[in-house]
Design an enzyme around this catalytic site. Sequence first.
Site, short mmCIF file in Angstrom:
data_model
loop_
_atom_site.label_atom_id
_atom_site.label_comp_id
_atom_site.label_asym_id
_atom_site.label_seq_id
_atom_site.Cartn_x
_atom_site.Cartn_y
_atom_site.Cartn_z
N ARG A 90 0.83 -1.21 0.00
CA ARG A 90 0.00 0.00 0.00
C ARG A 90 0.86 1.26 0.00
NH1 ARG A 90 -3.67 -0.53 4.72
NH2 ARG A 90 -4.86 -1.70 3.19
N TYR A 91 1.96 1.19 0.72
CA TYR A 91 2.83 2.36 0.88
C TYR A 91 4.05 2.22 -0.03
CZ TYR A 91 0.28 3.39 5.25
OH TYR A 91 -0.67 3.69 6.19
N ARG A 94 7.29 0.03 1.88
CA ARG A 94 7.15 -1.08 2.83
C ARG A 94 5.95 -1.95 2.46
NH1 ARG A 94 5.58 3.72 4.48
NH2 ARG A 94 3.98 4.12 6.06
N CYS A 103 -3.70 -18.18 14.55
CA CYS A 103 -3.39 -17.32 15.70
C CYS A 103 -3.50 -18.13 16.97
CB CYS A 103 -4.36 -16.15 15.78
SG CYS A 103 -4.30 -15.11 14.32
N CYS A 107 -9.18 -13.35 17.95
CA CYS A 107 -9.74 -12.16 18.58
C CYS A 107 -11.05 -11.81 17.88
CB CYS A 107 -8.77 -11.00 18.45
SG CYS A 107 -7.10 -11.42 18.98
N CYS A 110 -10.97 -8.91 15.20
CA CYS A 110 -9.86 -8.95 14.23
C CYS A 110 -10.17 -8.25 12.91
CB CYS A 110 -9.49 -10.40 13.94
SG CYS A 110 -8.13 -10.52 12.78
N ARG A 112 -8.72 -8.92 10.14
CA ARG A 112 -8.76 -9.94 9.07
C ARG A 112 -9.68 -11.08 9.43
NH1 ARG A 112 -3.19 -8.73 9.15
NH2 ARG A 112 -3.18 -6.74 8.06
N ASP A 271 -11.53 -0.66 13.06
CA ASP A 271 -11.85 -0.74 11.63
C ASP A 271 -13.30 -1.15 11.44
OD1 ASP A 271 -9.25 -0.11 10.78
OD2 ASP A 271 -8.61 -2.21 10.87
N ASP A 308 -7.32 3.76 10.22
CA ASP A 308 -6.86 3.12 9.00
C ASP A 308 -8.01 3.32 8.00
OD1 ASP A 308 -5.06 1.78 7.41
OD2 ASP A 308 -4.75 0.14 8.84
N LYS A 315 -3.04 4.71 7.21
CA LYS A 315 -3.30 5.21 8.56
C LYS A 315 -3.24 6.74 8.58
CE LYS A 315 -1.22 1.00 10.32
NZ LYS A 315 -0.83 0.43 9.01
C1 LIG Z 1 -0.03 -0.57 8.92
C2 LIG Z 1 0.50 -0.96 7.65
C3 LIG Z 1 1.85 -0.74 7.34
C4 LIG Z 1 2.82 -0.11 8.31
O1 LIG Z 1 2.50 1.19 8.62
P1 LIG Z 1 3.48 2.04 9.54
O2 LIG Z 1 2.75 3.32 9.77
O3 LIG Z 1 4.76 2.19 8.80
O4 LIG Z 1 3.67 1.26 10.81
C5 LIG Z 1 2.30 -1.11 6.10
N1 LIG Z 1 1.49 -1.65 5.18
C6 LIG Z 1 0.19 -1.87 5.44
C7 LIG Z 1 -0.67 -2.46 4.38
C8 LIG Z 1 -0.35 -1.54 6.68
O5 LIG Z 1 -1.64 -1.76 6.94
S1 SF4 Z 2 -6.09 -9.57 15.89
FE1 SF4 Z 2 -6.53 -11.10 14.30
S2 SF4 Z 2 -4.57 -11.56 13.36
FE2 SF4 Z 2 -4.14 -10.56 15.33
S3 SF4 Z 2 -3.93 -12.26 16.80
FE3 SF4 Z 2 -6.05 -11.60 16.90
S4 SF4 Z 2 -7.12 -12.93 15.44
FE4 SF4 Z 2 -4.94 -13.07 14.99
#
Ligand SMILES: *Cc1c(COP(=O)(O)O)cnc(C)c1O
Ligand code: SF4
Length: 361
Positions: A90-91, A94, A103, A107, A110, A112, A271, A308, A315
């Site tokens: 996305r960025y 990174r 996991c 959670c 979560c 995801r 989220d 986010d 973010k």
């Molecule tokens: C959160 C996230 C990051 C890392 O973001 P930082 O602000 O650098 O910690 C990188 N890629 C994705 C897709 C993310 O959701």
């Molecule tokens: S937040 Fe989601 S990905 Fe993270 S530990 Fe919990 S269930 Fe796993």
Amino acid sequence: METWQKLLQESITRPGDLTRRFGVDPRPLKEVAERYPMRVNPYYLSLIKSVGDPIWKQAVPAEEELHDSVCMDDPLDEENQSPVSNLVHRYPDRVLFLVCSECAMYCRFCTRKRKVGGESMVIDRQTLKAGITYIRSRPEIRDVILSGGDPLLLGDERLEWILKELRAIAHVEIIRIGTRVPVVLPQRITLALVRILRRYHPLYINTHFNHPDEITETSAKACGRLADVGIPLGNQTVLMRGVNDDPAVMKRLMQKLLAIRVKPYYIYQADMVQGTNHFRTSVEEGIEIVRALRGHTSGLGVPAYVIDAPGGGGKIPLLPDYLQSLGEQVVLKNYQGNIYTYANPAPALDEEKRSAVNGCL
Ligand SMILES: *Cc1c(COP(=O)(O)O)cnc(C)c1O
Ligand code: SF4
């Protein structure tokens, strides 16, 4: 002491298993656990003090999960920002690399939820190799964040293989691991694991404590082991109704994190994830929590509060109104609500840029 593998095996995975221990009626929860998997290992289960407390809410299915008409499966649009499966780019510099579908606990909040612990999330040697090949082919990627699922649920060998492959790529400057294991299964932080991790510096770990009751002797020891081998530790907290939507609770959490050598990094506005709407608070509440931290406790303990952005915008930080106006005089409000002014030197910015900055106020 029981091994982490044994603890994981002894996890509660069916609502019926809650009945004997807590006397709750499991029937309404069965359908929930069929849709979104349940796994509560004996360590995390032992932190529950009473039915419905902040630990319970994070771990035990709730009927509301099936009655969410507001939220979305993939609000951060991760699937559309994945050039290869399980890698989100996305960025500019990174990537988020999902290396494990499991996991130590599922959670309930979560991000995801659509895929972790389910059959749709397939991660094998093939997909891992495709991710590594993608990273190798993109010299602009200098930061790789291992996530999932939980990367520390991988066995030592698989994890070391991934770290070694990434370290062999010259343009990868830093590796980060996002993991909830120090919180939900701290027994996984074995001496053998830290001996592996220490070989792949610069390595950062971001963990995920949401409530002061999650900080125990056992989790403190796990974080201490990681810190002792030189891994900087950060924490990401999700703001949640009934869990930590209280300035006093959040302040205590941040202070206790610093005491176990974990630096608070982010507080996330929850989220808009399908099945988690009952956890969401208003943004006003989040801003009030940040206001109650800044100035009132160690600056080290004040994380950035972010949303986010739905749609994959990344973010975005939110701040209380400390900057009241910006011109030749900068008008500022301090943590006690008092107003101060700062004489602003003529900007190196041209007028156009200056008015653009002002327009943001
Ligand atoms: C959160 C996230 C990051 C890392 O973001 P930082 O602000 O650098 O910690 C990188 N890629 C994705 C897709 C993310 O959701
Ligand atoms: S937040 Fe989601 S990905 Fe993270 S530990 Fe919990 S269930 Fe796993």
